[in-house]
Design an enzyme around this catalytic site. Sequence first.
Site, short mmCIF file in Angstrom:
data_model
loop_
_atom_site.label_atom_id
_atom_site.label_comp_id
_atom_site.label_asym_id
_atom_site.label_seq_id
_atom_site.Cartn_x
_atom_site.Cartn_y
_atom_site.Cartn_z
N GLY A 199 0.81 -1.21 0.00
CA GLY A 199 0.00 0.00 0.00
C GLY A 199 0.84 1.27 0.00
CG ASN A 220 -6.00 3.76 8.66
OD1 ASN A 220 -6.31 4.65 7.86
ND2 ASN A 220 -5.11 3.95 9.60
CB SER A 265 -1.82 -3.45 0.91
OG SER A 265 -0.78 -4.12 1.56
CB ALA A 266 -1.49 -9.03 -0.71
CG HIS A 267 -0.29 -6.72 4.86
ND1 HIS A 267 -0.42 -6.36 6.19
CD2 HIS A 267 0.05 -5.60 4.20
CE1 HIS A 267 -0.17 -5.06 6.30
NE2 HIS A 267 0.13 -4.58 5.11
CB CYS A 320 -0.23 0.29 11.79
SG CYS A 320 -0.71 1.31 10.42
N1 PLP Z 1 -3.19 2.78 3.53
C1 PLP Z 1 -3.98 2.38 4.54
C2 PLP Z 1 -5.37 2.94 4.66
C3 PLP Z 1 -3.52 1.45 5.48
O1 PLP Z 1 -4.31 1.07 6.48
C4 PLP Z 1 -2.19 0.95 5.34
C5 PLP Z 1 -1.63 0.01 6.35
O2 PLP Z 1 -2.02 0.01 7.49
C6 PLP Z 1 -1.41 1.39 4.25
C7 PLP Z 1 -1.94 2.31 3.38
C8 PLP Z 1 -0.01 0.90 4.04
O3 PLP Z 1 -0.04 -0.39 3.44
P1 PLP Z 1 1.24 -1.33 3.48
O4 PLP Z 1 1.38 -1.85 4.87
O5 PLP Z 1 0.94 -2.44 2.50
O6 PLP Z 1 2.41 -0.51 3.04
#
Ligand code: PLP
Length: 382
Positions: free
Chosen positions: A70, A149, A197-199, A323
């Site tokens: 992401g 998120n 984002s896959a995870h 996060c």
């Molecule tokens: N965008 C949002 C809304 C997210 O919640 C996150 C991860 O928490 C990301 C982007 C970043 O994604 P990645 O962990 O794959 O870099």
Amino acid sequence: MKVYLDNNATTRIAPEVLDAMLPFLSERYGNPSSFHSFGSDLMEDIEKARGRVAELIGADAEEVYFTSGGTESDNTALAGAMEINPLKPGLVTSRIEHPAVLEMAKYMAERGYPVTFAEVSREGLLDLESLRDSTNEKTGLVSIMMANNETGVIMPVKEAAHIAHEAGALFHTDAVQATGKIPLDVKAMGIDMLSLSAHKFHGPKGVGVLYIRKGVEISPFLRGGHQEKGMRASTYNVPGIAGLGKAAELARGFITEENLQTRLLLERLEKGILEKCPGAIIAGIGADRLPNTATVLFKGVESEAVITLLDLEGICVSSGSACSSGDETPSYVLAAMGVNPIDANTAVRFSLSRYTTGREVDLLLEILPPIVEKLRKISPYA
Ligand code: PLP
């Protein structure tokens, strides 16, 4: 046994996804860009995964570009679109985007790009009037997330895309939290670029996609080899891409069921908390939210203490903010919604997945209320 209720941070890999990845971590280890068939045969697997992602978001396969996740997709969308069009240097985004967008926006502002942040309502919903006021003929890109998120609030992306297009700007959406949880259709929603984002939907970490609508030009972010039509150099992450493809295929099948089952479990969780923890407030209540996310403010009780005590009982949840643990600043998302810093520090996020069970929710509802009550008794703010 762990009760994992932090699925917006990351999800477990689905067993089917793991099976789809394993051959590429062992005997099928070639490089898809090689001339020989041991490598080049893998291109078929890459294209199969591309097709599966395209189906999940309503795109054509050639509009799907693989990235490392992401963050890379968001960074690429912003920098790539802004760099290429010096006549329209304006970037408009919102105050509640993920740092993958916000930090890039700040970085671009420091380099002289005019960047504006649209406001959100008390429910955490994008204020479309503020968005409209922020855009003008110099705006080159509008970036608004599909779902937040922290709160799970779903944004009016179709309307936001319309506002962007009226100003002659491109529209990007960070759909990292929405993908696999709600139906997405890039064409129907008027989206020019989308990050996923896959995870976050039972795929592996370190792999994602940037959808770029046919006809949209952005500058490449990683320069080097010719992978991804020269837009994103670097040897293909074949196991990751195969896993992402499988996760996308599974998500398509689960979306309706997930909406129902997960939403029912979330309702049970929210109802239970509101009944058993007097004074608890659900952030974004009243707005349309993801079926899996609830951020709850336990007034007078610091979220860090709740999270630590739940952790000791084997229950994983997170604070409303980042996060990244160790970040003690109160959530900027809740601040943008008008929540004061003391209350924002009481926010705990519960995020469910297709693997969450009723038993787990009930266990939380047994363990959480006495913790909140105990902490409230010793709190200086209660
Ligand atoms: N965008 C949002 C809304 C997210 O919640 C996150 C991860 O928490 C990301 C982007 C970043 O994604 P990645 O962990 O794959 O870099």
